[in-house]
Design a protein around this motif. Structure first.
Motif, mmCIF file in Angstrom:
data_model
loop_
_atom_site.group_PDB
_atom_site.id
_atom_site.type_symbol
_atom_site.label_atom_id
_atom_site.label_comp_id
_atom_site.label_asym_id
_atom_site.label_seq_id
_atom_site.Cartn_x
_atom_site.Cartn_y
_atom_site.Cartn_z
ATOM 1 N N PHE A 143 0.810 -1.229 -0.067
ATOM 2 C CA PHE A 143 -0.054 -0.059 0.158
ATOM 3 C C PHE A 143 1.003 1.314 0.236
ATOM 4 C CE2 PHE A 143 0.686 -0.989 4.252
ATOM 5 C CZ PHE A 143 1.243 0.249 4.995
ATOM 6 N N ALA A 144 0.235 2.469 -0.317
ATOM 7 C CA ALA A 144 0.828 3.699 -0.067
ATOM 8 C C ALA A 144 -0.074 4.543 0.526
ATOM 9 C CB ALA A 144 1.204 4.317 -1.448
ATOM 10 N N TYR A 145 0.444 5.510 1.322
ATOM 11 C CA TYR A 145 -0.364 6.647 2.088
ATOM 12 C C TYR A 145 -0.676 7.629 1.177
ATOM 13 C CZ TYR A 145 1.105 4.208 6.524
ATOM 14 O OH TYR A 145 1.259 3.144 7.547
ATOM 15 N N GLN A 146 -1.751 8.205 1.277
ATOM 16 C CA GLN A 146 -2.335 9.422 0.787
ATOM 17 C C GLN A 146 -2.843 10.302 1.954
ATOM 18 O OE1 GLN A 146 -5.686 9.356 -1.976
ATOM 19 N NE2 GLN A 146 -5.997 11.544 -2.134
ATOM 20 N N VAL A 147 -1.967 11.681 1.834
ATOM 21 C CA VAL A 147 -2.256 12.423 3.035
ATOM 22 C C VAL A 147 -3.468 13.288 2.462
ATOM 23 C CG1 VAL A 147 -1.272 14.320 4.293
ATOM 24 C CG2 VAL A 147 0.120 12.556 3.643
ATOM 25 N N LEU A 148 -4.750 13.339 3.428
ATOM 26 C CA LEU A 148 -5.633 14.091 3.196
ATOM 27 C C LEU A 148 -5.722 15.655 3.606
ATOM 28 C CD1 LEU A 148 -8.439 11.322 4.148
ATOM 29 C CD2 LEU A 148 -7.047 11.780 1.893
ATOM 30 N N ARG A 149 -5.305 15.749 4.777
ATOM 31 C CA ARG A 149 -4.987 16.917 5.473
ATOM 32 C C ARG A 149 -4.073 16.983 6.740
ATOM 33 N NH1 ARG A 149 -10.083 15.025 6.404
ATOM 34 N NH2 ARG A 149 -10.720 14.892 8.632
ATOM 35 N N ILE A 202 -2.340 14.358 11.590
ATOM 36 C CA ILE A 202 -2.148 13.957 10.169
ATOM 37 C C ILE A 202 -3.435 12.969 9.912
ATOM 38 C CG2 ILE A 202 -0.778 12.780 8.326
ATOM 39 C CD1 ILE A 202 1.669 13.366 10.326
ATOM 40 N N HIS A 203 -4.315 13.275 8.778
ATOM 41 C CA HIS A 203 -5.069 12.457 8.391
ATOM 42 C C HIS A 203 -4.812 12.009 6.893
ATOM 43 C CE1 HIS A 203 -8.378 14.263 11.211
ATOM 44 N NE2 HIS A 203 -7.295 15.276 11.437
ATOM 45 N N ALA A 204 -4.877 10.773 6.759
ATOM 46 C CA ALA A 204 -4.469 10.024 5.540
ATOM 47 C C ALA A 204 -5.349 8.788 5.689
ATOM 48 C CB ALA A 204 -3.065 9.742 5.745
ATOM 49 N N GLN A 205 -5.138 8.082 4.362
ATOM 50 C CA GLN A 205 -5.823 7.071 3.967
ATOM 51 C C GLN A 205 -4.789 6.250 3.228
ATOM 52 O OE1 GLN A 205 -8.669 5.632 4.179
ATOM 53 N NE2 GLN A 205 -10.388 6.991 4.119
ATOM 54 N N MET A 206 -4.828 4.733 3.334
ATOM 55 C CA MET A 206 -4.070 3.820 2.603
ATOM 56 C C MET A 206 -4.745 3.589 1.270
ATOM 57 S SD MET A 206 -3.139 0.825 5.464
ATOM 58 C CE MET A 206 -2.005 1.282 6.667
ATOM 59 N N ARG A 207 -3.730 3.352 0.213
ATOM 60 C CA ARG A 207 -4.287 3.008 -1.061
ATOM 61 C C ARG A 207 -3.644 1.796 -1.493
ATOM 62 N NH1 ARG A 207 -8.756 5.945 -0.562
ATOM 63 N NH2 ARG A 207 -8.253 8.148 -0.935
ATOM 64 N N MET A 208 -4.374 0.622 -1.690
ATOM 65 C CA MET A 208 -4.026 -0.350 -1.918
ATOM 66 C C MET A 208 -3.283 -0.910 -3.291
ATOM 67 S SD MET A 208 -4.410 -1.566 1.066
ATOM 68 C CE MET A 208 -3.821 -3.187 1.002
ATOM 69 N N HIS A 213 -0.876 -5.788 -6.208
ATOM 70 C CA HIS A 213 -0.520 -7.003 -5.702
ATOM 71 C C HIS A 213 -0.651 -7.408 -4.415
ATOM 72 C CE1 HIS A 213 2.694 -4.336 -4.394
ATOM 73 N NE2 HIS A 213 2.756 -5.048 -3.527
ATOM 74 N N ALA A 214 -1.551 -6.334 -3.523
ATOM 75 C CA ALA A 214 -1.755 -6.767 -2.364
ATOM 76 C C ALA A 214 -2.805 -7.854 -2.182
ATOM 77 C CB ALA A 214 -2.521 -5.401 -1.765
ATOM 78 N N ASP A 215 -2.342 -8.713 -1.115
ATOM 79 C CA ASP A 215 -3.253 -9.925 -1.266
ATOM 80 C C ASP A 215 -3.811 -10.133 0.179
ATOM 81 O OD1 ASP A 215 -0.998 -10.275 0.308
ATOM 82 O OD2 ASP A 215 -0.281 -12.247 -0.417
ATOM 83 N N ALA A 216 -3.885 -9.072 0.904
ATOM 84 C CA ALA A 216 -4.730 -9.318 2.202
ATOM 85 C C ALA A 216 -5.534 -8.049 2.301
ATOM 86 C CB ALA A 216 -3.803 -9.103 3.355
#
Length: 232
Positions: A58-64, A122-128, A131-134
């Motif tokens: 995954f990668a992080y996407q910072v929202l605000r 920090i507010h963020a989301q994970m972007r899968m 190839h992520a298998d979980a």
């Protein structure tokens, strides 16, 4: 009890608070004599998150980013070297132990205008990644547990590695009442296709909150040679 099911990107934000006695999020136009932005940048926030927990799935996407303490400045002069090591130099040094870098000959004093007594939420989301298998929930739970325990892969820092940071769960502190046009700010670095490119956005602090757009824009005049130091 059945847990609620979330579509990708519909999970609540991951939230973490980070603070430290010093910070420097270097503006790219003041690279030689370092001048910090008044607030944390998205790239610095992403570095903090990755220091706490990171997986290639995954990668992080910072929202605000919320600014929790008043903006305070100080300046300091510090010793730096005026050159960087190349890959060829490292290879030579690995094969010849007599080959040394003399820091005394390359030492240079430079001024740094930094921030003190900073705290951010920090507010963020994970972007899968494909190839992520979980399930995403697994990684989100791991992240939350690490924040609660204060565990991290490496010591988080605030812009430069000598300014280490502490982190923890979100508190009830509200953002400061401060609005400011911050100008162009680094959004992210894209490594697609083996090429390093920089993406930017127009940053605006509104009542202590820096909203980060999903995508930045690549500026042809800035992408080739401008980069903020450290995670600034």
């Amino acid at each position: 009890m059945t847990r609620p099911r979330h579509r990708p990107g519909q999970h609540p934000s991951l939230v973490v608070e980070v603070e430290g006695p010093n910070a420097c999020f270097t503006r790219p136009e003041f690279k030689t004599e370092r001048l910090s932005y008044p607030v944390m940048t998205p790239s610095a926030a992403k570095g903090v998150l990755e220091a706490i927990f990171w997986k290639p799935e995954f990668a992080y996407q910072v929202l605000r980013i919320q600014v929790l303490t008043p903006i305070r400045w100080f300046s300091v002069r510090r010793n730096e070297v005026d050159s960087t090591l190349s890959l060829d130099w490292v290879r030579t040094a690995m094969s010849d132990h007599q080959h040394r870098f003399d820091a005394e000959q390359h030492r240079d004093q430079r001024n740094m205008v930094c921030l003190r007594d900073v705290a951010y939420r920090i507010h963020a989301q994970m972007r899968m990644r494909p190839h992520a298998d979980a399930p995403e929930a697994k990684y989100r739970d791991q992240f939350r547990r690490r924040v609660e325990r204060g565990a991290c892969f490496s010591q988080p820092f605030l812009g430069t590695r000598e300014f280490s940071a502490s982190f923890g769960k979100a508190t009830s502190r509200g953002p400061i009442d401060h609005t400011e046009d911050l100008g162009v700010m680094l959004h992210s670095i894209d490594y697609t296709g083996g090429r390093e490119s920089y993406r930017w956005f127009h940053a605006q602090l509104e009542r202590g909150v820096l909203a980060v757009p999903p995508q930045g824009a690549e500026l042809p005049t800035a992408s080739a040679g401008v980069r903020a130091g450290g995670r600034g």
